[in-house]
Design an enzyme around this catalytic site. Structure first.
Site, short mmCIF file in Angstrom:
data_model
loop_
_atom_site.label_atom_id
_atom_site.label_comp_id
_atom_site.label_asym_id
_atom_site.label_seq_id
_atom_site.Cartn_x
_atom_site.Cartn_y
_atom_site.Cartn_z
N ASP A 49 19.16 -15.05 -1.15
CA ASP A 49 18.69 -13.66 -1.18
C ASP A 49 19.86 -12.68 -1.19
OD1 ASP A 49 16.83 -11.62 -1.18
OD2 ASP A 49 16.67 -11.53 0.99
N CYS A 58 0.45 -9.67 5.15
CA CYS A 58 -0.07 -10.52 4.07
C CYS A 58 0.08 -12.00 4.42
CB CYS A 58 0.61 -10.20 2.74
SG CYS A 58 2.40 -10.48 2.69
N CYS A 66 5.33 -0.96 -0.16
CA CYS A 66 5.43 -2.08 0.78
C CYS A 66 6.13 -1.64 2.07
CB CYS A 66 6.18 -3.23 0.13
SG CYS A 66 6.45 -4.65 1.21
N CYS A 71 -3.34 -5.75 3.18
CA CYS A 71 -2.13 -4.93 3.07
C CYS A 71 -2.44 -3.48 3.46
CB CYS A 71 -1.59 -4.97 1.64
SG CYS A 71 -0.10 -3.96 1.42
N CYS A 92 7.11 -6.21 7.69
CA CYS A 92 5.66 -6.35 7.85
C CYS A 92 5.27 -7.78 7.49
CB CYS A 92 4.94 -5.36 6.93
SG CYS A 92 3.13 -5.46 6.98
#
Length: 357
Positions: A136, A246, A216, A200, A243
């Protein structure tokens, strides 16, 4: 190689080829629609993200790896289950919620070090190995490579899902100059389920497999550097870094596994703490509690911005007993040196007036 990877804490490894041309149109469309928001690096790298051999010349294969990250003490098999416990935190508006992945050590450091050890082991057995490891941190189509190499399928929330591990894992890649036989991909198993889309808070998953990062909460609280859009602030609730909604709603995450490493064990200052206490951290305290973790990258100013929003949301539903402490915390930073913090504090204090209506 699988045994070596397992000894290093990886759940699974796979191999993908370097021809990702079929993924290029979707990537370019996503960028053209501006769904990446302020993540300008994604646009500047262009198609290099989908072309491993251009990013690292000589690459002919990609070794992919996944590593579970739920803390070792997560109640995986005990009722009511880890998802229910995390969802319960969202019902305590005066508690600050940090995304599960960010409560321990910075995953970039953990995975990169262990991927490099895996490379060293491969080189010991097979000879010199041209390689580069990623987690990442570069223009890499991680989820697409993971999907192609059998690490799982793409869920409707865009994350990779595994039948025996859910989505609570990190991904890493090793670009190598050695031809390796690709792993077989797996079939998708989301069916008609849309739990991730429905749950969401900001409706950022605008269609199956299509995420508008600008909505998001993870993007807003981590990547976004400026003011949070007014219409989204009430929807953030008490989420102060990232968050997980989901993933908490996904049925496959009842199979998520705890990490075998201590690195991802939660640090106590980041779990179950009152917003008022977190808002009182000065910069030195923030840096001390986030040392070696992924949260440090947002800096103290954004940390305060995020908590100010959460305090405002808590104030809107607070009773007469708890409201004074929330207001006092906000007033303590009403004259903060940062204009960004001041504006969010003013908004938060105004939520008390909303409550009174």
């Amino acid at each position: 190689m699988r045994q070596w990877a397992q000894e290093l804490g990886f759940s699974q490894i796979g191999v993908a080829g370097v021809d990702l041309s079929s993924a290029e149109p979707g990537l370019m469309q996503w960028l053209a629609q501006g769904f990446h928001g302020e993540m300008h690096y994604m646009e500047s790298h262009g198609l290099k993200r989908a072309r491993p051999a251009e990013l690292v010349p000589g690459t002919v294969s990609v070794i992919t790896a996944r590593m579970d990250y739920l803390p070792r003490d997560t109640p995986i098999d005990a009722p009511p289950g880890w998802q229910a416990l995390e969802l319960a935190r969202l019902q305590r508006p005066e508690e600050g919620i940090v995304s599960v992945y960010a409560r321990g050590r910075d995953y970039h450091k953990v995975l990169r070090a262990r991927l490099q050890k895996l490379c060293d082991r491969i080189a010991q057995e097979l000879g010199p190995l041209g390689h580069r490891v990623f987690t990442d941190s570069a223009p890499v189509l991680e989820a697409e490579l993971a999907r192609r190499s059998g690490q799982g399928w793409r869920g409707k929330h865009t994350l990779v899902l595994h039948r025996e591990g859910g989505s609570m894992f990190f991904l890493g890649e090793i670009y190598v100059d050695m031809p390796l036989a690709p792993s077989d991909p797996v079939t998708a198993h989301c069916g008609s389920c849309r739990a991730c889309m429905d749950v969401c808070p900001t409706q950022a998953i605008i269609a199956p497999h299509r995420l508008d990062a600008r909505r998001c909460i993870s993007y807003l609280t981590i990547e976004h550097s400026g003011p949070i859009p007014l219409e989204l602030r009430p929807l953030i609730g008490n989420r102060i870094y990232g968050c997980d909604d989901c993933q908490l709603a996904c049925p496959w995450n009842k199979y998520a596994r705890a990490s075998v490493l201590p690195d991802f064990d939660a640090r106590s200052p980041l779990v179950g703490q009152p917003l008022v206490q977190l808002f009182a951290w000065d910069e030195a305290t923030f840096l001390r509690h986030t040392e070696g973790g992924p949260m440090r990258r947002i800096g103290h100013e954004r940390w305060l911005r995020n908590i100010a929003i959460a305090l405002g949301n808590a104030l809107r539903s607070a009773d007469a007993a708890s409201a004074p402490a929330l207001r006092a915390a906000l007033h303590s930073r009403a004259d903060d040196a940062s204009a960004l913090v001041r504006e969010h504090v003013q908004w938060a204090l105004a939520q008390g007036a909303v409550q009174a209506l």
